[in-house]
Scaffold this active site. Structure first.
Site, PDB file in Angstrom:
ATOM      1  N   PRO A 224       9.590 -89.929 -14.965  1.00  0.00           N
ATOM      2  CA  PRO A 224       9.335 -88.932 -16.019  1.00  0.00           C
ATOM      3  C   PRO A 224      10.392 -87.832 -15.942  1.00  0.00           C
ATOM      4  O   PRO A 224      10.273 -86.884 -15.175  1.00  0.00           O
ATOM      5  CB  PRO A 224       7.938 -88.402 -15.684  1.00  0.00           C
ATOM      6  CG  PRO A 224       7.807 -88.597 -14.204  1.00  0.00           C
ATOM      7  CD  PRO A 224       8.600 -89.840 -13.867  1.00  0.00           C
ATOM      8  N   ASP A 398      13.538 -85.259 -12.205  1.00  0.00           N
ATOM      9  CA  ASP A 398      12.351 -86.096 -12.062  1.00  0.00           C
ATOM     10  C   ASP A 398      11.156 -85.153 -11.977  1.00  0.00           C
ATOM     11  O   ASP A 398      10.993 -84.437 -10.985  1.00  0.00           O
ATOM     12  CB  ASP A 398      12.478 -86.944 -10.792  1.00  0.00           C
ATOM     13  CG  ASP A 398      11.265 -87.845 -10.550  1.00  0.00           C
ATOM     14  OD1 ASP A 398      10.238 -87.662 -11.219  1.00  0.00           O
ATOM     15  OD2 ASP A 398      11.361 -88.740  -9.687  1.00  0.00           O
ATOM     16  N   HIS A 399      10.316 -85.170 -13.016  1.00  0.00           N
ATOM     17  CA  HIS A 399       9.232 -84.181 -13.098  1.00  0.00           C
ATOM     18  C   HIS A 399       8.212 -84.349 -11.983  1.00  0.00           C
ATOM     19  O   HIS A 399       7.427 -83.432 -11.701  1.00  0.00           O
ATOM     20  CB  HIS A 399       8.540 -84.268 -14.464  1.00  0.00           C
ATOM     21  CG  HIS A 399       7.972 -82.963 -14.930  1.00  0.00           C
ATOM     22  ND1 HIS A 399       7.123 -82.207 -14.166  1.00  0.00           N
ATOM     23  CD2 HIS A 399       8.139 -82.272 -16.087  1.00  0.00           C
ATOM     24  CE1 HIS A 399       6.777 -81.118 -14.831  1.00  0.00           C
ATOM     25  NE2 HIS A 399       7.384 -81.126 -15.993  1.00  0.00           N
ATOM     26  N   ARG A 400       8.184 -85.498 -11.329  1.00  0.00           N
ATOM     27  CA  ARG A 400       7.272 -85.674 -10.201  1.00  0.00           C
ATOM     28  C   ARG A 400       7.724 -84.847  -9.003  1.00  0.00           C
ATOM     29  O   ARG A 400       6.924 -84.548  -8.107  1.00  0.00           O
ATOM     30  CB  ARG A 400       7.216 -87.157  -9.791  1.00  0.00           C
ATOM     31  CG  ARG A 400       6.720 -88.098 -10.874  1.00  0.00           C
ATOM     32  CD  ARG A 400       6.910 -89.552 -10.475  1.00  0.00           C
ATOM     33  NE  ARG A 400       8.322 -89.866 -10.222  1.00  0.00           N
ATOM     34  CZ  ARG A 400       8.762 -91.062  -9.832  1.00  0.00           C
ATOM     35  NH1 ARG A 400       7.898 -92.059  -9.640  1.00  0.00           N
ATOM     36  NH2 ARG A 400      10.052 -91.270  -9.628  1.00  0.00           N
TER      37      ARG A 400
END
Length: 426
Positions: A224, A398-400
């Site tokens: 994401p 990376d939004h994680r």
């Protein structure tokens, strides 16, 4: 007898392509002789014998893809019949070897590729990767062929002598998809899209192209990601760079804008350590050092050699290392540890005049920075419109691992370093 096993060329390698054999059954090899070439996703590696012995069996045909690490690929004995040591992998070769014809003597059956065809009864059809590729190209239905290879395996000669046109287009597409590792919808035949045969030249995908395609598809689908953009004025950087290069000229060192970017990124990562992180199923890995990967274009793909512990190195050292790594990358002479394991990536297309772009994340890294060209733009200072050299930087996250606020804080740390680089010289 001793089996020569498929070597692991890096800690993360699970499989590779046996690109070429340099020996045949009956050959006697000595320590240091190159016996085979193995393709990974980034390089072609030579496999050397470590002792003298006779090659008694070739177990895996050259051109075979998806050979698992530790799979027996050949057998060796010394002149007295005693077991000879296995082979070792050495430095990458300058050019990847082409996939060639199968070695006739394949003494043991190899597991088929993941998407091997099945018969009407649902049983898996055993065919070599080369035989499946030829069948797909010629429209041959493998279900109608009786294999003449070991244990009834279908090999090249069986397919070449089979009638053409029996296979359906969908089967050909599925086989191509299995070979490339890309979903069938992405490998729709050009004929189905209205492009006639003979109107183009087809360049086969080598191991690197397939691996890069697979990794990029996985990254864009599974990570994401989101971009953040910032403009940096680099007039002071250009002035400082000119002075630094004049000082370093007697040493033959020339510092590039990208060297400044790598150094500034590394320092910013230490200031905002949350951005120097990777996602793992067990948790977020917070890296102790800023190991900055730099994207280098090479024939047939892209590779990312690493400036390790970049936060601890001066500009002259970074410039020297980056030049050496880029040169050896283009010659495909990098060792696996020199391009695997970075914590953050920098991709610079400014030298091509690209103003702004967004890169795909290099998993498992949490961020990649895309650097555009510095160009004269009008900016407002003290209420007045004045010219300035501006460079647009894009941070893909990376939004994680890195949320919007963390990414913004990283860029806030990076911007003053690159706009006033004197601080990096301390």
């Amino acid at each position: 007898m001793t089996d020569i096993l498929m070597p692991a060329l890096s800690p993360t390698m699970e499989e590779g392509v046996l690109a070429k054999w340099h020996v045949k059954v009956g050959d006697v090899v000595s320590a240091g002789d190159v016996i085979a070439e193995i393709e990974t996703d980034k390089a072609t590696m030579e496999v050397e014998a470590v002792d003298e012995g006779e090659v008694t069996d070739i177990l895996v045909a050259e051109g075979t893809e998806g050979v698992k690490v530790n799979t027996p690929i050949a057998r060796l004995k010394d002149e007295g019949g005693a077991a000879a040591p296995a082979a070792k992998a050495e430095a990458p070769k300058a050019e990847a070897a082409p996939v060639q014809a199968e070695t006739p003597k394949a003494a043991a059956p190899m597991a088929p590729a993941p998407a091997a065809p099945k018969s009407a009864s649902g049983e898996r059809i055993f065919a070599s990767p080369l035989a499946r590729r030829i069948a797909a190209q010629n429209g041959v239905d493998l279900k109608s062929i009786k294999g003449s290879g070991p244990h009834g395996r279908i090999v090249k000669r069986d397919v070449e002598g089979a009638p053409k046109g029996a296979a359906q287009p969908a089967a050909s597409t599925a086989t191509a998809a299995a070979t490339s590792g890309i979903a069938p919808r992405q490998v729709q035949s050009l004929a189905q899209m209205g492009i006639p045969d003979g109107s183009y030249d087809l360049i086969p995908l080598d191991g690197m192209k397939k691996a890069v395609a697979r990794r990029m598809v996985d990254s864009i689908q599974n990570v994401p990601h989101f971009p953040l953009f910032i403009d940096c004025e680099i007039d002071q950087l250009m002035a400082v760079r000119a002075k630094v290069n004049k000082m370093l000229e007697p040493q033959g060192i020339k510092v590039s804008v990208n060297d400044f970017v790598i150094k500034a990124a590394a320092l910013a990562l230490k200031m905002v350590p949350e951005a120097n992180a990777s996602y793992t199923p067990e948790g977020i890995a917070m890296h102790h050092n800023a190991d900055v990967s730099m994207a280098v274009a090479i024939d047939g793909g892209l590779i990312t050699p690493i400036i390790k512990k970049a936060e601890t190195k001066g500009l002259a050292q970074i410039a020297t290392e980056s030049k050496d790594l880029a040169k050896r990358a283009r010659e495909r002479k990098l060792k696996p540890e020199e391009f695997q394991g970075g914590t953050f990536s920098v991709s610079n297309l400014g030298m091509f005049g690209i103003k702004q772009f967004t890169s795909i994340i290099n998993e498992p890294q949490g961020c990649i920075m895309s650097v555009g060209a510095g160009e004269q733009r009008p900016v407002v200072k003290d209420g007045q419109i004045v010219p300035a050299t501006v460079m647009t930087v894009t941070l893909t996250c990376d939004h994680r691992v890195v949320d919007g606020a963390t990414g913004a804080r990283f860029l806030q740390a990076f911007k003053p370093l690159i706009e006033d680089p004197v601080a990096m010289l301390a």
